[in-house]
Every structure is written in structure tokens, then in C-alpha cells.
Design an enzyme around this catalytic site. Structure first.
Site, PDB file in Angstrom:
ATOM      1  CB  ILE A 153       2.885   2.552  -6.536  1.00  0.00           C
ATOM      2  CG1 ILE A 153       3.266   4.027  -6.734  1.00  0.00           C
ATOM      3  CG2 ILE A 153       4.093   1.659  -6.791  1.00  0.00           C
ATOM      4  CD1 ILE A 153       4.231   4.586  -5.694  1.00  0.00           C
ATOM      5  CB  THR A 230       9.516   0.306  -3.929  1.00  0.00           C
ATOM      6  OG1 THR A 230       8.175  -0.143  -4.107  1.00  0.00           O
ATOM      7  CG2 THR A 230      10.489  -0.600  -4.655  1.00  0.00           C
ATOM      8  NE  ARG A 232       8.383   7.799   2.373  1.00  0.00           N
ATOM      9  CZ  ARG A 232       8.337   7.976   1.044  1.00  0.00           C
ATOM     10  NH1 ARG A 232       8.723   7.009   0.234  1.00  0.00           N
ATOM     11  NH2 ARG A 232       7.922   9.119   0.533  1.00  0.00           N
ATOM     12  CG  ASP A 256      14.243   2.381  -4.148  1.00  0.00           C
ATOM     13  OD1 ASP A 256      15.446   2.535  -4.447  1.00  0.00           O
ATOM     14  OD2 ASP A 256      13.367   3.227  -4.413  1.00  0.00           O
ATOM     15  CD  GLU A 261      15.135   6.351   2.743  1.00  0.00           C
ATOM     16  OE1 GLU A 261      14.816   5.212   2.394  1.00  0.00           O
ATOM     17  OE2 GLU A 261      14.804   7.370   2.107  1.00  0.00           O
ATOM     18  CG  HIS A 293      13.951   6.798  -1.586  1.00  0.00           C
ATOM     19  ND1 HIS A 293      13.462   6.946  -0.311  1.00  0.00           N
ATOM     20  CD2 HIS A 293      12.884   7.024  -2.402  1.00  0.00           C
ATOM     21  CE1 HIS A 293      12.179   7.254  -0.352  1.00  0.00           C
ATOM     22  NE2 HIS A 293      11.810   7.310  -1.620  1.00  0.00           N
ATOM     23  CD  GLN A 294      18.227   3.371  -8.555  1.00  0.00           C
ATOM     24  OE1 GLN A 294      19.273   3.105  -7.980  1.00  0.00           O
ATOM     25  NE2 GLN A 294      18.127   3.349  -9.884  1.00  0.00           N
ATOM     26  CG  PHE A 296      11.858   9.465  -7.114  1.00  0.00           C
ATOM     27  CD1 PHE A 296      12.755   8.911  -6.228  1.00  0.00           C
ATOM     28  CD2 PHE A 296      12.169  10.694  -7.685  1.00  0.00           C
ATOM     29  CE1 PHE A 296      13.947   9.560  -5.898  1.00  0.00           C
ATOM     30  CE2 PHE A 296      13.350  11.349  -7.360  1.00  0.00           C
ATOM     31  CZ  PHE A 296      14.242  10.780  -6.462  1.00  0.00           C
TER      32      PHE A 296
HETATM   33  P1  NAI Z   1      -1.616   5.585  -2.734  1.00  0.00           P
HETATM   34  O1  NAI Z   1      -2.096   6.484  -1.654  1.00  0.00           O
HETATM   35  O2  NAI Z   1      -2.169   5.698  -4.107  1.00  0.00           O
HETATM   36  O3  NAI Z   1      -1.813   4.045  -2.277  1.00  0.00           O
HETATM   37  C1  NAI Z   1      -1.553   3.581  -0.997  1.00  0.00           C
HETATM   38  C2  NAI Z   1      -2.483   2.404  -0.748  1.00  0.00           C
HETATM   39  O4  NAI Z   1      -2.136   1.844   0.524  1.00  0.00           O
HETATM   40  C3  NAI Z   1      -3.960   2.797  -0.695  1.00  0.00           C
HETATM   41  O5  NAI Z   1      -4.713   1.938  -1.525  1.00  0.00           O
HETATM   42  C4  NAI Z   1      -4.311   2.630   0.777  1.00  0.00           C
HETATM   43  O6  NAI Z   1      -5.672   2.232   0.984  1.00  0.00           O
HETATM   44  C5  NAI Z   1      -3.349   1.536   1.190  1.00  0.00           C
HETATM   45  N1  NAI Z   1      -3.163   1.468   2.620  1.00  0.00           N
HETATM   46  C6  NAI Z   1      -3.181   2.473   3.538  1.00  0.00           C
HETATM   47  N2  NAI Z   1      -3.018   1.987   4.779  1.00  0.00           N
HETATM   48  C7  NAI Z   1      -2.892   0.648   4.639  1.00  0.00           C
HETATM   49  C8  NAI Z   1      -2.717  -0.403   5.564  1.00  0.00           C
HETATM   50  N3  NAI Z   1      -2.662  -0.167   6.902  1.00  0.00           N
HETATM   51  N4  NAI Z   1      -2.622  -1.654   5.095  1.00  0.00           N
HETATM   52  C9  NAI Z   1      -2.702  -1.902   3.760  1.00  0.00           C
HETATM   53  N5  NAI Z   1      -2.879  -0.947   2.832  1.00  0.00           N
HETATM   54  C10 NAI Z   1      -2.970   0.309   3.266  1.00  0.00           C
HETATM   55  O7  NAI Z   1      -0.026   5.747  -2.734  1.00  0.00           O
HETATM   56  P2  NAI Z   1       0.991   5.385  -3.900  1.00  0.00           P
HETATM   57  O8  NAI Z   1       1.175   6.559  -4.795  1.00  0.00           O
HETATM   58  O9  NAI Z   1       0.626   4.080  -4.498  1.00  0.00           O
HETATM   59  O10 NAI Z   1       2.352   5.238  -3.054  1.00  0.00           O
HETATM   60  C11 NAI Z   1       2.511   4.248  -2.053  1.00  0.00           C
HETATM   61  C12 NAI Z   1       3.747   4.555  -1.228  1.00  0.00           C
HETATM   62  O11 NAI Z   1       4.909   4.381  -2.042  1.00  0.00           O
HETATM   63  C13 NAI Z   1       3.847   6.040  -0.755  1.00  0.00           C
HETATM   64  O12 NAI Z   1       3.135   6.234   0.456  1.00  0.00           O
HETATM   65  C14 NAI Z   1       5.331   6.205  -0.550  1.00  0.00           C
HETATM   66  O13 NAI Z   1       5.650   5.872   0.786  1.00  0.00           O
HETATM   67  C15 NAI Z   1       5.970   5.173  -1.493  1.00  0.00           C
HETATM   68  N6  NAI Z   1       6.697   5.803  -2.612  1.00  0.00           N
HETATM   69  C16 NAI Z   1       8.008   5.415  -2.818  1.00  0.00           C
HETATM   70  C17 NAI Z   1       8.744   5.972  -3.856  1.00  0.00           C
HETATM   71  C18 NAI Z   1      10.160   5.537  -4.158  1.00  0.00           C
HETATM   72  O14 NAI Z   1      10.883   6.270  -4.878  1.00  0.00           O
HETATM   73  N7  NAI Z   1      10.633   4.396  -3.686  1.00  0.00           N
HETATM   74  C19 NAI Z   1       8.170   7.025  -4.693  1.00  0.00           C
HETATM   75  C20 NAI Z   1       6.765   7.284  -4.439  1.00  0.00           C
HETATM   76  C21 NAI Z   1       6.082   6.719  -3.414  1.00  0.00           C
END
Ligand code: NAI
Length: 328
Positions: A153, A230, A232, A256, A261, A293-294, A296
Site C-alpha cells: 500500500i 489508514t 491500524r 480511517d 473502533e 475503516h473503508q 479497502f
Molecule cells: P505490507 O506487508 O505489504 O507492508 C507493510 C510494510 O510495513 C512492509 O514494507 C514492512 O517492512 C513495513 N514495516 C513493518 N514493521 C515496520 C516498522 N516497525 N516500521 C516501519 N515499517 C515497518 O502490508 P500492506 O498490504 O501494505 O498493508 C499495510 C497495513 O495497512 C496492513 O498491515 C493493515 O494494517 C493496513 N490495511 C488497512 C486497510 C483499510 O481498509 N484501512 C486495508 C488493508 C490493510
């Protein structure tokens, strides 16, 4: 081949029934917690969402009822006690990627709305008020945007911000070479916070990132900066952020996701007295935008979530490898 869905909403039924007619899918509106876990008795598979609680007590009840697979219809898995699940022999799958564009583009929507105040303009014009007073925004071109977490993301978000003509800074445990080649600069977190006009959080919630934005880190930010979350809710210490908004240290907040929540989001609470004082305070601030939380919530993402989750469930029933299993 029956599956019980927790926290199900009408759109879950629409998308999962569309792609899962070969399975017996049962939908419960209840959130999964210690009280509702026993509803799963006799279901080998349950399907859970972001605010369902999968702590050791819940997992033990699920196991006693015969559940062997937890299929998360989301990417994040901070709500699952993975060691407890492993100890009980319950396997856990998730949807690691469905549409990074959905969430990244939604973060941009928060940014643009907060900046150019289109939500206020929409209401004003409908009310016959055509005044521009206090709708002033700022050009994004030339501004510095700090991105925390450049996974799927965060990478898309960086690319969009580059397209706006912004300087993009990033912080992650691992630098993304493709982004570096595109001109994204990796810096230590505190340097990123100090230099950014806009900060967007895209890292997972875990023990290292809980309250990443707190009283101390807020103090390192540029006065009047914009913070977007966006990821957590608990990436942010809500009380500290409220103080920073009140003092003017933080200029804008777009979220978001919200620390508390699970008691609010995804439900219509409009006829109730909302007893969460922090959310009531936040939604009263003119420079705060809260959505439930929208990020996605696009056609493409919902289809992909249903596809991937159902394929994992079919693989489980057919005794095939679970390619999206979360392992500790
Ligand atoms: P991803 O796993 O592809 O990327 C997460 C990145 O964060 C990775 O590059 C990782 O190295 C990095 N990371 C891990 N620990 C870290 C730290 N301590 N400091 C800095 N960076 C760190 O995950 P993706 O798909 O990009 O999603 C990210 C987050 O977005 C998910 O974990 C989820 O919590 C949230 N999310 C929210 C949604 C929404 O509807 N608002 C929907 C989907 C995901």
C-alpha cells in the site's frame, strides 16, 4: 463444507455468495469474542474480519467446537494470538494482497478532503452558501510527504504522491529499491517526521509499531503537519494526538482506523448515545476527518478478498497446501 462468518455485513454476503456457491456459507452478524465463539460449534472453518477477537480464550472455545481453520478476510492479523492458535493446531489464513490501490487511493482522498475542504464546500453549496471564507488549502506540488511503511500500500501511495510533484520521504525496516530509483528518500523515522508536511502510516500494527505516533514523536513533527492513518488505529496514541490538535502542533488529522473502533465501526450507531469521548471530541474538530475503516471498500478489493478467502477455504477442505497461511 460449512463455514461460519462473523461480523458479516450485507456486502459480505453479496461478494462471498457470488463466488462461493459450492460451499455452505452461514453468516452471523455478531462479532467474534468470548461470548460468541460457541456459535461456531460444528463449523470446521470460521471466517473473521478486522475487529473480531481471536485471543487464546476465543481460540480454545473454537477448538473445542471443532474449528480447525480461521480464514481472515483481511490483510492485517494483529487481532489473532498466533502462538495460541499454533498451540491448539488451528491454522490461520489471510488475504495478503487484494488491492493496494484501494487503500492508497483512499489515503489520498483523506488528504485532499482535509486540504481543500471539499466536504465543507459540498454542504455549504447545498445550503445556498457560496462563500469561500475559510476554505483555503495549499498546493501539494512541492510539499514533503513522509510515508511510514512502504509495502504494497505504501508503495502505491508513494507513487501517487510523486505524481502530484511532492518530495517523498520514507521509513521502513527494508528500503524498496524500486522506490529509491524513483526518487523516494529513505530516512530514520524522526528525520522523516521533522521534515514532512504530510505523514501517512502504512505499516502493520505490532509490538514495535503500537503508538508509533505518541507525545514524543508528535513533538518531532513540523508544527501544523497533516497526519493520515489508514493502517491500524493503535499506531496512534489517540490521547496524545488530541492534545497535539488542541495545541496546534498537529494541523490536520485524517483517520480511517481508530484505536477503539471495534465498538463503533461498521455499525449504524446514529440512534444511540455514543459513549466514546475521544471519538466525539475528534469528530468535533474542524481539521479532523474520520471514516469508518473503508479504505479497502472497492469493487475490485471486495471481489479479490472473496476469491482469495474462498480459495484458501477450498484448499483446506481438499487437503491442499494453504499458500496464504500465516506462520509464526
Ligand atoms: P505490507 O506487508 O505489504 O507492508 C507493510 C510494510 O510495513 C512492509 O514494507 C514492512 O517492512 C513495513 N514495516 C513493518 N514493521 C515496520 C516498522 N516497525 N516500521 C516501519 N515499517 C515497518 O502490508 P500492506 O498490504 O501494505 O498493508 C499495510 C497495513 O495497512 C496492513 O498491515 C493493515 O494494517 C493496513 N490495511 C488497512 C486497510 C483499510 O481498509 N484501512 C486495508 C488493508 C490493510
Amino acid at each position: 463444507m460449512n463455514v461460519l462468518f462473523y461480523s458479516s455485513q450485507p456486502y459480505d454476503k453479496t461478494y462471498f455468495n457470488r463466488f462461493g456457491s459450492d460451499l455452505d456459507l452461514q453468516y452471523a452478524e455478531a462479532q467474534l469474542n468470548a461470548q460468541t465463539a460457541r456459535l461456531a460449534k460444528g463449523f470446521p472453518v470460521i471466517c473473521a474480519f478486522v475487529n473480531d477477537q481471536l485471543n487464546a480464550t476465543v481460540l480454545e472455545t473454537l477448538k473445542a467446537g471443532g474449528t480447525e481453520l480461521v480464514a481472515l478476510r483481511c490483510a492485517g492479523y494483529n487481532n489473532v494470538d498466533l502462538p495460541a492458535a499454533a498451540g491448539l493446531g488451528i491454522r490461520v489464513v489471510r488475504v495478503p494482497a487484494y488491492s493496494p490501490h484501494a487503500v492508497a487511493e483512499f489515503a489520498v482522498a483523506l488528504l485532499l478532503t482535509l486540504n481543500r475542504k471539499t466536504h465543507k464546500a459540498y454542504n455549504r453549496v447545498r445550503d445556498g452558501n457560496f462563500s469561500l471564507d475559510r476554505l483555503t488549502g495549499f498546493d501539494l506540488a512541492g510539499k514533503t510527504v513522509g510515508v511510514v511503511g512502504t509495502g504494497q500500500i505504501g508503495q502505491v501511495f508513494c507513487t501517487i504522491m510523486k505524481g502530484f510533484g511532492c518530495r517523498v520521504l520514507a521509513f521502513d525496516l527494508i528500503a524498496n529499491r524500486e522506490l529509491e530509483a524513483a526518487g523516494v528518500e529513505y530516512l530514520p523515522l524522526l528525520d522523516l517526521l521533522a521534515l514532512s508536511d504530510i505523514i501517512s502510516l502504512h505499516c502493520p500494527l505490532n509490538e514495535q509499531t503500537r503508538h508509533l505516533i505518541n507525545q514524543e514523536t508528535l513533538h518531532h513533527m513540523k508544527r501544523g503537519a497533516m497526519l493520515l492513518n489508514t493502517g491500524r488505529g493503535a499506531l496512534i496514541d489517540t490521547a496524545a494526538v488530541i492534545s497535539a490538535l488542541q495545541s496546534g502542533q498537529l494541523g490536520y488529522l485524517g483517520i480511517d482506523v481508530y484505536e477503539q473502533e471495534e465498538h463503533l465501526f461498521f455499525y449504524n450507531r446514529s440512534e444511540e448515545i455514543i459513549r466514546d469521548e475521544q471519538i466525539m471530541l475528534l469528530t468535533s474538530f474542524p481539521n479532523v476527518l474520520v471514516t469508518s475503516h473503508q479504505g479497502f471498500f472497492t469493487e475490485e478489493a471486495l471481489s479479490e478478498i472473496a476469491h482469495t478467502t474462498l480459495n484458501s477455504i477450498r484448499a483446506y477442505f481438499n487437503k491442499q497446501p494453504l499458500i496464504h497461511e500465516i506462520r509464526r
